[in-house]
Design a protein around this motif. Structure first.
Motif, PDB file in Angstrom:
ATOM      1  N   GLU A  45       0.798  -1.222   0.000  1.00  0.00           N
ATOM      2  CA  GLU A  45       0.000   0.000   0.000  1.00  0.00           C
ATOM      3  C   GLU A  45       0.831   1.274   0.000  1.00  0.00           C
ATOM      4  OE1 GLU A  45      -0.680  -2.648   1.847  1.00  0.00           O
ATOM      5  OE2 GLU A  45      -2.758  -3.183   1.387  1.00  0.00           O
ATOM      6  N   LEU A  49       0.524   3.852  -2.982  1.00  0.00           N
ATOM      7  CA  LEU A  49      -0.011   5.191  -2.715  1.00  0.00           C
ATOM      8  C   LEU A  49       1.020   6.263  -3.063  1.00  0.00           C
ATOM      9  CD1 LEU A  49      -1.874   4.565   0.647  1.00  0.00           C
ATOM     10  CD2 LEU A  49      -2.888   4.847  -1.613  1.00  0.00           C
ATOM     11  N   GLY A  52       1.062   7.169  -6.568  1.00  0.00           N
ATOM     12  CA  GLY A  52      -0.162   7.759  -7.094  1.00  0.00           C
ATOM     13  C   GLY A  52      -1.179   6.754  -7.607  1.00  0.00           C
ATOM     14  N   ASN A  53      -1.078   5.511  -7.172  1.00  0.00           N
ATOM     15  CA  ASN A  53      -2.003   4.474  -7.615  1.00  0.00           C
ATOM     16  C   ASN A  53      -3.382   4.711  -6.997  1.00  0.00           C
ATOM     17  OD1 ASN A  53      -3.506   1.942  -7.636  1.00  0.00           O
ATOM     18  ND2 ASN A  53      -1.621   0.988  -8.380  1.00  0.00           N
ATOM     19  N   GLN A  54      -4.312   5.182  -7.821  1.00  0.00           N
ATOM     20  CA  GLN A  54      -5.653   5.515  -7.335  1.00  0.00           C
ATOM     21  C   GLN A  54      -6.431   4.284  -6.889  1.00  0.00           C
ATOM     22  OE1 GLN A  54      -7.445   7.857 -10.447  1.00  0.00           O
ATOM     23  NE2 GLN A  54      -6.319   9.686  -9.870  1.00  0.00           N
ATOM     24  N   ALA A  55      -6.239   3.169  -7.569  1.00  0.00           N
ATOM     25  CA  ALA A  55      -6.939   1.939  -7.195  1.00  0.00           C
ATOM     26  C   ALA A  55      -6.558   1.518  -5.781  1.00  0.00           C
ATOM     27  CB  ALA A  55      -6.631   0.826  -8.193  1.00  0.00           C
ATOM     28  N   GLY A  57      -5.514   3.476  -3.443  1.00  0.00           N
ATOM     29  CA  GLY A  57      -6.125   4.447  -2.539  1.00  0.00           C
ATOM     30  C   GLY A  57      -7.586   4.138  -2.274  1.00  0.00           C
ATOM     31  N   VAL A  58      -8.305   3.746  -3.322  1.00  0.00           N
ATOM     32  CA  VAL A  58      -9.721   3.381  -3.158  1.00  0.00           C
ATOM     33  C   VAL A  58      -9.844   2.155  -2.262  1.00  0.00           C
ATOM     34  CG1 VAL A  58     -11.750   2.476  -4.390  1.00  0.00           C
ATOM     35  CG2 VAL A  58     -10.485   4.415  -5.330  1.00  0.00           C
ATOM     36  N   GLY A 116      -3.275  -0.150 -11.212  1.00  0.00           N
ATOM     37  CA  GLY A 116      -4.045   1.089 -11.141  1.00  0.00           C
ATOM     38  C   GLY A 116      -5.468   0.996 -11.653  1.00  0.00           C
ATOM     39  N   ASN A 117      -6.006  -0.202 -11.781  1.00  0.00           N
ATOM     40  CA  ASN A 117      -7.373  -0.394 -12.265  1.00  0.00           C
ATOM     41  C   ASN A 117      -8.352   0.058 -11.183  1.00  0.00           C
ATOM     42  OD1 ASN A 117      -9.919  -1.494 -12.931  1.00  0.00           O
ATOM     43  ND2 ASN A 117      -8.971  -3.119 -14.140  1.00  0.00           N
ATOM     44  N   VAL A 118      -8.881   1.259 -11.346  1.00  0.00           N
ATOM     45  CA  VAL A 118      -9.775   1.847 -10.346  1.00  0.00           C
ATOM     46  C   VAL A 118     -11.081   1.063 -10.248  1.00  0.00           C
ATOM     47  CG1 VAL A 118     -11.026   3.946  -9.656  1.00  0.00           C
ATOM     48  CG2 VAL A 118      -8.728   4.121 -10.599  1.00  0.00           C
ATOM     49  N   THR A 122     -12.472  -0.220  -6.782  1.00  0.00           N
ATOM     50  CA  THR A 122     -13.803   0.190  -6.326  1.00  0.00           C
ATOM     51  C   THR A 122     -14.668  -1.026  -6.024  1.00  0.00           C
ATOM     52  OG1 THR A 122     -13.621   2.202  -7.639  1.00  0.00           O
ATOM     53  CG2 THR A 122     -15.826   1.571  -6.926  1.00  0.00           C
TER      54      THR A 122
END
Length: 141
Positions: A45, A49, A52-55, A57-58, A116-118, A122
């Protein structure tokens, strides 16, 4: 002094230490739960993070919410510290098991999140929160 104000102050004096004890214990359980989650998951993690990995972070945000929901239910329905600690620990274990089952069932989930697959992040966060709500309902029931 007005009687109602005196009663409020008296209630605060007797209830505040108990509130702080129960809240502090629940907060400690939450922090332990997050630390255990970060330690046992195959994701890295901090690195994800930081890059900048948004997935990621979600997923981490969803996990924190999912850990907090049943702990909040336990806090709201328990009258003694031992009850909070025992049921809070059970809630955390159930949430961690949910994550491990999801990773096992959807073997590509880790790879998708790391890339990075948001949508994947999600979906995992949604699953964790859904189970947390059911967990909380069962504990409050």
């Amino acid at each position: 002094m007005d009687t109602s104000v005196a009663q409020i102050l008296q209630g605060l004096e007797s209830g505040l230490p108990l509130l702080l004890l129960h809240f502090g214990a629940t907060l400690a359980l939450f922090l332990i739960g997050v630390a255990v989650y970060v330690a046992v998951t195959p994701l890295h993690e901090r690195e994800l993070l930081a890059s900048g990995n948004q997935a990621a972070g979600v997923v981490l945000g969803g996990t924190m919410v999912a850990l907090a929901i049943p702990l909040a239910a336990t806090l709201a329905t328990s009258l003694v510290l031992a009850d909070i600690l025992i049921w809070g620990a059970v809630a955390l274990v159930l949430q961690l098991i949910t994550f491990l089952i999801a990773i096992w069932l959807f073997r590509d989930l880790r790879t998708m999140i790391e890339s990075g697959n948001v949508a994947a992040g999600t979906a995992l966060a949604g699953l964790q929160i859904a189970v947390a709500l059911l967990n909380a309902g069962a504990m409050a029931g």
